[in-house]
Design a protein around this motif. Structure first.
Motif, mmCIF file in Angstrom:
data_model
loop_
_atom_site.group_PDB
_atom_site.id
_atom_site.type_symbol
_atom_site.label_atom_id
_atom_site.label_comp_id
_atom_site.label_asym_id
_atom_site.label_seq_id
_atom_site.Cartn_x
_atom_site.Cartn_y
_atom_site.Cartn_z
ATOM 1 N N LYS A 1 -1.005 -14.626 -6.127
ATOM 2 C CA LYS A 1 -2.223 -13.835 -5.934
ATOM 3 C C LYS A 1 -1.949 -12.395 -6.366
ATOM 4 O O LYS A 1 -0.876 -11.851 -6.090
ATOM 5 C CB LYS A 1 -2.642 -13.858 -4.462
ATOM 6 N N LEU A 2 -2.927 -11.794 -7.037
ATOM 7 C CA LEU A 2 -2.730 -10.454 -7.589
ATOM 8 C C LEU A 2 -3.680 -9.442 -6.944
ATOM 9 O O LEU A 2 -4.890 -9.701 -6.816
ATOM 10 C CB LEU A 2 -2.978 -10.509 -9.111
ATOM 11 N N TYR A 3 -3.121 -8.320 -6.503
ATOM 12 C CA TYR A 3 -3.930 -7.244 -5.927
ATOM 13 C C TYR A 3 -3.649 -5.970 -6.724
ATOM 14 O O TYR A 3 -2.494 -5.524 -6.784
ATOM 15 C CB TYR A 3 -3.569 -7.029 -4.454
ATOM 16 N N THR A 4 -4.655 -5.413 -7.384
ATOM 17 C CA THR A 4 -4.450 -4.205 -8.191
ATOM 18 C C THR A 4 -5.090 -2.996 -7.508
ATOM 19 O O THR A 4 -5.702 -3.121 -6.452
ATOM 20 C CB THR A 4 -5.059 -4.380 -9.598
ATOM 21 N N ALA A 5 -4.963 -1.841 -8.146
ATOM 22 C CA ALA A 5 -5.502 -0.576 -7.636
ATOM 23 C C ALA A 5 -4.899 -0.204 -6.280
ATOM 24 O O ALA A 5 -5.515 0.476 -5.476
ATOM 25 C CB ALA A 5 -7.031 -0.599 -7.558
ATOM 26 N N VAL A 6 -3.673 -0.661 -6.036
ATOM 27 C CA VAL A 6 -2.992 -0.338 -4.783
ATOM 28 C C VAL A 6 -2.246 0.986 -4.958
ATOM 29 O O VAL A 6 -1.561 1.189 -5.963
ATOM 30 C CB VAL A 6 -2.002 -1.462 -4.396
ATOM 31 N N THR A 7 -2.405 1.896 -3.998
ATOM 32 C CA THR A 7 -1.701 3.186 -4.063
ATOM 33 C C THR A 7 -1.003 3.454 -2.726
ATOM 34 O O THR A 7 -1.111 2.667 -1.798
ATOM 35 C CB THR A 7 -2.686 4.346 -4.348
#
Lengths: 313, 122
Positions: free
Chosen positions: B85-91
């Motif tokens: 599973k991919l989660y982007t825009a993580v800071t």
């Protein structure tokens, strides 16, 4: 007549006038009865056809081999992914993914596959065109947008160098792999520069490249009159011939911007191209014999297996 | 479960690396125990195919999800093939990212969010 000579027209900096010199030289010498061939190896942005306006007789697709995986046969051993240095094929949980654009056609994956599950299949990377333009034999390569196998396409274009013609190669700008591929095997390299700090900086890089490749070369200064005299000082110090100085003339820019050949519209420049032609005639064929023979041999033996061109009538 | 977070450093206090393929490190965290391991990314400076080889590394680590800033199409395809599973825009920091993930505050990416070669200029 220099019927057996391959001249590469190159430059470190872009926009110095490679195509202007190459197309004018081809056109001018053809007018004098020289058997001449123009090969556009600037395949990422070919523009020689704009000036020479060739009538294209036929064209064909250039393909390279990329892997095609038969998942029925695949055992998921992962050897294909291990051998690939470009991550163009990778085995993920007994599923094999291919990334064709990254493939360099080394054939490693289909050779190493113990299950014989990988076969080469052709991938179209660009096109090659053949035609005639007022006595100039025209060959042009054009890379497909989004594809990066520039040297393979250049190699394919150069296989069509004719043995009994003066061959003029229009080289891409810079000093990277496509440039190396385009100048490789040339009898002589004409380096085009402009008399500016940018021109000189990039000229030095290109001189380094042709010296490394042991290719004889000379320099043409385009837009002469702008900038400074540092290029001339550099050439004098390095003992490099300057064979032509083409002045910074607005009319040349106007001819260029309307896709015309300078020698057709500005007859006073015939003299410069005549001198350039005389210089070329004095180049000793065979000065670079081994390299020249390598190019010619490829031409004779037909297509290499790593890339091929199918010609449509 | 084990999850992989792209990281600029080797600790849970390090900032999340905004690039997937060319991330400096992958921090592999067990979300139950907060035990973690660090993998230095050998593909960070690769000439090409960084997203694919990084994807392979993450899959082989046993992680089931990736938390990162940006992910290109080749990496996304690789991760999807690996069932990750991919989660982007993580800071933020790695620890903060894990916290958001555990609390269900992250939304799974529906595809790549950047073009190929994105990480080469940053």
């Amino acid at each position: 007549m220099p019927d057996n000579l391959v001249i590469a027209v190159a430059s470190g900096k872009g926009g110095t006038g490679k195509t202007t010199i190459a197309t004018n030289l081809a056109h001018y010498t053809a007018r004098l009865g020289q058997k001449v061939q123009y090969l556009d190896c600037d395949v990422e942005e070919p523009n020689g056809h704009i000036f020479l306006k060739p009538k294209i007789d036929f064209s064909g697709a250039v393909t390279i081999d990329v892997p095609q995986v038969d998942l029925e046969k695949c055992t998921g051993c992962g050897k294909c992914g291990e051998i690939c240095q470009y991550s163009a094929i990778i085995c993920i949980k007994e599923n094999v993914l291919t990334f064709e654009q990254l493939c360099h056609s080394c054939s490693g994956c289909w050779r190493i596959c113990p299950a014989d599950a990988i076969k080469p299949k052709p991938l179209n990377i660009g096109d090659i065109e053949f035609g005639k333009a007022s006595g100039v034999d025209f060959v042009g390569g054009k890379l497909r947008i989004g594809y990066v196998r520039t040297p393979s396409l250049i190699k394919e274009v150069k296989k069509h160098i004719k043995e009994d013609h003066l061959a003029i190669i229009d080289v891409p700008p810079g000093t990277s792999c496509p440039v190396v591929e385009a100048v490789r095997g040339a009898d002589f390299v004409l380096l085009i520069t402009e008399p500016t700090p940018f021109g000189l900086n990039d000229l030095k890089l290109t001189v380094g490249l042709v010296r490394e490749m042991n290719l004889p070369f000379a320099i043409i200064i385009n837009r002469y009159g702008i900038g400074n005299n540092e290029v001339e000082k550099y050439c004098a110090a390095e003992n490099i011939d300057i064979v032509l100085k083409l002045p910074d003339d607005r009319r040349i820019a106007e001819a260029y911007s309307s896709g015309r050949i300078i020698v057709d519209v500005l007859s006073e420049y015939l003299k410069q191209f005549s001198e350039l032609y005389e210089y070329i005639k004095r180049i000793k064929v065979g000065i670079n014999d081994k390299r020249r023979l390598r190019v010619r041999r490829k031409n004779k033996s037909g297509f290499r297996s790593s890339s091929s061109c199918t010609q449509d009538p | 479960m084990k999850i992989a977070i792209t990281s600029t450093g080797k600790t849970l206090d390090s900032q999340v690396d905004p690039r997937f393929g060319r991330a400096a490190y992958f921090v592999i965290v067990d979300t139950e125990t907060m035990d973690f391991g660090v993998i230095e990314n050998e593909s960070a400076a690769a000439a090409g195919g960084a997203g694919i080889s990084s994807g392979k590394v993450v899959i082989d680590s046993g992680a089931q999800a990736v938390l990162t800033g940006n992910c290109g199409p080749n990496a996304e395809r690789t991760l999807t093939a690996g069932g990750i599973k991919l989660y982007t825009a993580v800071t933020g920091t790695v620890a903060e990212a894990v916290e958001l993930f555990k609390n269900g505050k992250l939304t799974e990416a529906s595809g790549p969010n950047v073009e190929p070669h994105f990480g080469m200029d940053t």
